[in-house]
Design an enzyme around this catalytic site. Structure first.
Site, PDB file in Angstrom:
ATOM      1  CB  SER A  21      -8.965  -8.163   5.324  1.00  0.00           C
ATOM      2  OG  SER A  21      -8.268  -9.147   6.268  1.00  0.00           O
ATOM      3  CB  CYS A 131       0.434  -7.008   8.989  1.00  0.00           C
ATOM      4  SG  CYS A 131      -0.640  -7.058  10.796  1.00  0.00           S
ATOM      5  CE  LYS A 166      -4.392  -5.373   2.352  1.00  0.00           C
ATOM      6  NZ  LYS A 166      -5.389  -5.052   3.310  1.00  0.00           N
TER       7      LYS A 166
END
Ligand code: SIN
Length: 303
Positions: A21, A131, A166
């Site tokens: 991604s 993130c 993730k």
């Protein structure tokens, strides 16, 4: 003839190679380079409930054997993705795709996943709790086992598709977080996202990226990723998608031996748009040299 196929829960893939991604857009951007249907699948750009402009620029810093990004989850928002990006993608990619989802609250994750759950082309949800470039979301969920489990439960409640979480490498014990996700119902985990890093421009005495810090990825992080994939694969019984610094077919094989069922290629796509094509084409010969007839046989072979 080497059998490169792997099964990631219900997702059957012709080969284990998956662009990560944020490095492959929504796929159709690569359609003029090569037929993207040669990929096992790909994970599209991290999608959030609302559209996001992302972080101030500059957002990229070059490093030896890697790079720092501080994109800040720039994306057009899930409604635009469903109504415009996925229909466009479908014209060029005829396999199941991986939907990467980010959020700023547990409810955000559930909302976005519920909308993507309705999309036939989405074969798997990749829930990004890692993130490092946003405040009040992203990595803050992935560095705490309880929060990661909470997000997992909320997403599992709104979808029947396989849910992969993730994970962030910016933790002391990644196996603990992975186990918490497994216990909360995750079907798999994907690791690693980027390592928090920083560069300084020594002339201006200022950070190179406007957000000061960003996520470090590229060849330099590969040994860290292999180590974490190994630790998580040994601790958990759900499948692992390996990611981090993969550059070559030999790296794919190494990461699978560490325990990965599929392998994502990230920063390499930004240096060479043909990176995944070259890796897929090189895999059969590399397997043959090592006496591998079916690539799935090597998953987690290292004691
Ligand atoms: C970003 O958009 O900042 C990168 C996404 C991530 O590292 O998860």
């Amino acid at each position: 003839m080497v059998d490169l196929s792997v099964d990631l829960c219900s997702l059957h893939m012709d080969n284990p190679v998956v662009p990560a991604s944020g490095t492959f857009g929504f796929g159709y951007e690569f359609k003029d380079f090569y037929d993207i249907n040669i990929l096992g699948s790909f994970s599209f750009k991290g999608t959030t409930k609302e559209p996001r402009f992302g972080n101030p620029t500059p957002r990229i810093a070059e490093c030896t054997a890697g790079m720092i990004n501080s994109v800040g989850l720039q994306n057009p928002g899930v409604e635009h993705v469903v109504n415009h990006e996925l229909p466009e993608m479908k014209k060029y990619f005829h396999k199941k795709v991986i939907a990467n989802v980010s959020g700023f609250s547990v409810e955000d994750y559930a909302y976005t996943c519920a909308l993507l759950d309705k999309e036939e082309q989405v074969g798997l949800l990749e829930v990004n709790v890692s993130c490092p470039n946003v405040h009040g979301g992203g990595m803050s969920f992935g560095t705490d086992a309880k929060s990661a489990a909470q997000v997992t439960r909320a997403v599992k409640a709104v979808t029947k598709k396989p849910v992969f979480i993730k994970l962030s490498p910016n933790v002391t014990d990644i196996a603990e977080i992975a186990l918490a996700c497994e216990e909360a119902g995750a079907d798999g985990v994907c690791l690693i996202n980027t390592l928090l890093g920083m560069r300084i421009d020594i002339k201006s005495r200022k950070p190179v990226v406007a957000n000061k810090m960003g996520g470090f990825s590229g060849a330099a992080v590969f040994p860290v990723a292999v180590r974490m994939v190994y630790q998580v694969a040994k601790a958990c019984s759900i499948p692992v998608m390996g990611c981090g610094g993969v550059q070559s077919a030999r790296d794919v094989i190494e990461m699978m031996m560490a325990g990965a069922t599929a392998v994502q290629v990230g920063a390499a796509n930004l240096v060479d748009p043909f990176a995944c094509k070259k890796i897929i084409e090189a895999l059969p010969a590399e397997c043959e040299k090592l006496g591998i007839t079916a690539i799935k046989d090597i998953i987690g072979v290292v004691d």
